[in-house]
Design an enzyme around this catalytic site. Structure first.
Site, PDB file in Angstrom:
ATOM      1  N   HIS A  38      28.704   1.233  -2.080  1.00 46.02           N
ATOM      2  CA  HIS A  38      29.911   1.848  -2.668  1.00 46.02           C
ATOM      3  C   HIS A  38      31.066   1.869  -1.659  1.00 46.02           C
ATOM      4  O   HIS A  38      31.981   2.695  -1.781  1.00 46.02           O
ATOM      5  CB  HIS A  38      29.675   3.311  -3.108  1.00 46.02           C
ATOM      6  CG  HIS A  38      28.714   3.509  -4.227  1.00 46.02           C
ATOM      7  ND1 HIS A  38      27.815   4.561  -4.241  1.00 46.02           N
ATOM      8  CD2 HIS A  38      28.497   2.822  -5.366  1.00 46.02           C
ATOM      9  CE1 HIS A  38      27.102   4.513  -5.354  1.00 46.02           C
ATOM     10  NE2 HIS A  38      27.480   3.452  -6.050  1.00 46.02           N
TER      11      HIS A  38
ATOM     12  N   ARG B 108      17.556   7.007  -9.700  1.00 43.17           N
ATOM     13  CA  ARG B 108      16.953   6.781  -8.379  1.00 43.17           C
ATOM     14  C   ARG B 108      16.601   8.121  -7.744  1.00 43.17           C
ATOM     15  O   ARG B 108      17.347   9.099  -7.875  1.00 43.17           O
ATOM     16  CB  ARG B 108      17.925   6.038  -7.456  1.00 43.17           C
ATOM     17  CG  ARG B 108      18.265   4.660  -7.962  1.00 43.17           C
ATOM     18  CD  ARG B 108      19.148   3.927  -6.948  1.00 43.17           C
ATOM     19  NE  ARG B 108      19.854   2.849  -7.594  1.00 43.17           N
ATOM     20  CZ  ARG B 108      21.161   2.633  -7.508  1.00 43.17           C
ATOM     21  NH1 ARG B 108      21.919   3.416  -6.756  1.00 43.17           N
ATOM     22  NH2 ARG B 108      21.704   1.633  -8.143  1.00 43.17           N
TER      23      ARG B 108
ATOM     24  N   GLU C   3      37.757   0.348  -7.882  1.00 39.09           N
ATOM     25  CA  GLU C   3      37.191  -0.693  -7.015  1.00 39.09           C
ATOM     26  C   GLU C   3      37.821  -2.050  -7.297  1.00 39.09           C
ATOM     27  O   GLU C   3      38.040  -2.832  -6.367  1.00 39.09           O
ATOM     28  CB  GLU C   3      35.668  -0.763  -7.230  1.00 39.09           C
ATOM     29  CG  GLU C   3      34.961   0.433  -6.623  1.00 39.09           C
ATOM     30  CD  GLU C   3      33.503   0.544  -7.027  1.00 39.09           C
ATOM     31  OE1 GLU C   3      33.234   1.098  -8.105  1.00 39.09           O
ATOM     32  OE2 GLU C   3      32.643   0.086  -6.265  1.00 39.09           O
TER      33      GLU C   3
END
Ligand code: AMP
Length: 402
Positions: free
Chosen positions: A183, A244, A387
């Site tokens: 990230h 996760r 992003e």
């Protein structure tokens, strides 16, 4: 200048085509479930913030190359396209996941670079091969240059004591086992935006940046540079995530293999896809977790508590790493939108100089903003990440410098 950003995941890719003069997204879209017969392509035109899908196609896209080739034909389509000819694309920016120690800056894509990236696929077997496919097909289809911007880049400034694991040293030297972090494009983007928002130089801010989405990671930023981050060799470590597990005792893997007869690959899949919020509550979407909590679902309550607890512990440890913190920054799906999580994460942090103004925290806005009580030592900011824009800007900077 118009930049096309391609973001390849393991079985999908996103794209955004951005006019860099006014930063308007001309079109964007997503190809999902690549390699299955339930593949789909959704395409939107400006303003891409709206939910209006102008084109949808449901069919098999055998490979990323197949999907990208279809998207390129859409860009020049008379009805759904936004340009007449592919030569109107000035540059292509690719999101790379794993640049390891080879790519610590945005890099021009050329054959030698692709060969090096191929060697790194062993560290990111699900992500690097589709990224390489995307880079190859774009250089065949487009006459313009391409630049790769890696998730790991921002974290390349971590000191050795933060990126090394306490394992036999030859595991690092022979196999590259170390903390790389992920990230990074998002952490860098929000760190720079936070500095601008605070009116401080970008190389003069100390921050704790919390990228909280389906995958979550936290970074400690000193003088604008990353000095530690919660994800590691892979995106599995750190805080509790959607599916996760985050940090667990590494001996659990071996113990489970012995007790259940599962293979290492099966256990790895369980840690990545069946754990975290989903493993605890059956749900990985934070909105579903909140809805279930309201109905008194104990599994959802515990999942939420563990998610926030793991983030609070990381913030506390990075506070100790940094000594002085100018701002705590929240971004990504949960960080930007979920006032309930932000309030629970920041609860009883007054002794660290952190306290939320609950009214500001509850307000909605797509802009960077402070949600802190006035006069606190540490500002708390909500900064929308972008992003794709960050990749497009980095792409332009590489080409200007070339
Ligand atoms: P991302 O991976 O950044 O797209 O973030 C996905 C996560 O953001 C999911 O867990 C969503 O439930 C969560 N999210 C998105 N919008 C909201 C919202 N308004 N309130 C709470 N969680 C949200």
């Amino acid at each position: 200048m118009k930049v096309l950003v391609i973001n390849c995941g393991s079985s999908s890719f996103k794209y955004q085509f951005i006019n860099m003069e006014n930063r308007q997204v001309l079109c964007c879209g997503l190809v999902e479930r690549i390699g299955t017969d339930t593949g789909s392509l959704t395409h939107k035109k400006a303003p891409c913030t709206s939910d209006e899908i102008v084109f949808k196609e449901e069919r098999e896209f055998a490979t990323h190359t197949d999907g990208i080739t279809r998207v390129m034909s859409l860009l020049t389509d008379a009805e759904y396209g936004v340009i007449k000819d592919l030569s109107e694309i000035s540059a292509c920016g690719h999101r790379g996941v794993m640049g390891a120690e080879k790519f610590t800056k945005p890099t021009l894509v050329e054959p030698g670079m692709l060969a090096t990236l191929d060697d790194l696929s062993v560290l990111a077997p699900l992500h690097n091969p589709p990224t390489i496919q995307g880079m190859r097909i774009m250089s065949e289809l487009l006459p313009c240059p391409s630049v790769a911007v890696f998730d790991t880049e921002f974290h390349s400034t971590m000191p050795e004591h933060a990126y090394k694991y306490a394992l036999p040293n030859d595991l690092y030297t022979k196999y590259g086992i170390r903390r790389y972090g992920f990230h990074g494009t998002s952490h860098r983007y929000v760190a720079e935006q936070a500095a601008d928002f605070l009116g401080k130089p970008r190389d003069g801010v100390n921050l704790i940046t919390c990228h909280l989405g389906n995958g979550s990671s936290i970074s400690a930023v000193r003088d604008g540079k990353c000095v530690d981050t919660s994800m590691g060799l892979t995106p599995l470590s750190g805080v509790v995530m959607g599916t996760r597990c985050g940090d667990i005792d590494p001996a659990i893997s071996n113990y489970l293999a012995e007790r259940t007869g599962k293979t290492v690959a099966e256990i790895d899949k369980m840690f990545n896809s069946e754990s975290g919020l989903k493993g605890l509550s059956g749900m990985n979407d934070m909105r579903d977790i909140h809805a279930a909590r309201e109905k008194g679902d104990q599994g959802a309550e515990l999942a939420f508590e563990m998610f926030c607890y793991s983030i609070r512990k990381t913030i506390g440890s990075y506070y100790a790493v940094l000594g002085r913190v100018d701002a705590l920054v929240f971004t990504a799906g949960i960080g930007e939108n979920d006032d309930i999580s932000r309030a629970a994460i920041c609860k009883d942090f007054e002794s660290l100089g952190i306290a939320l103004d609950l009214e500001k925290n509850g307000q909605r806005s797509g802009e960077a903003r402070s949600i802190s009580k006035p006069g606190m030592a540490v500002d708390v900011l909500v900064i929308p990440t972008n992003e794709e824009l960050a990749i497009a800007i980095a792409t332009m900077n590489v080409l200007k410098a070339a």
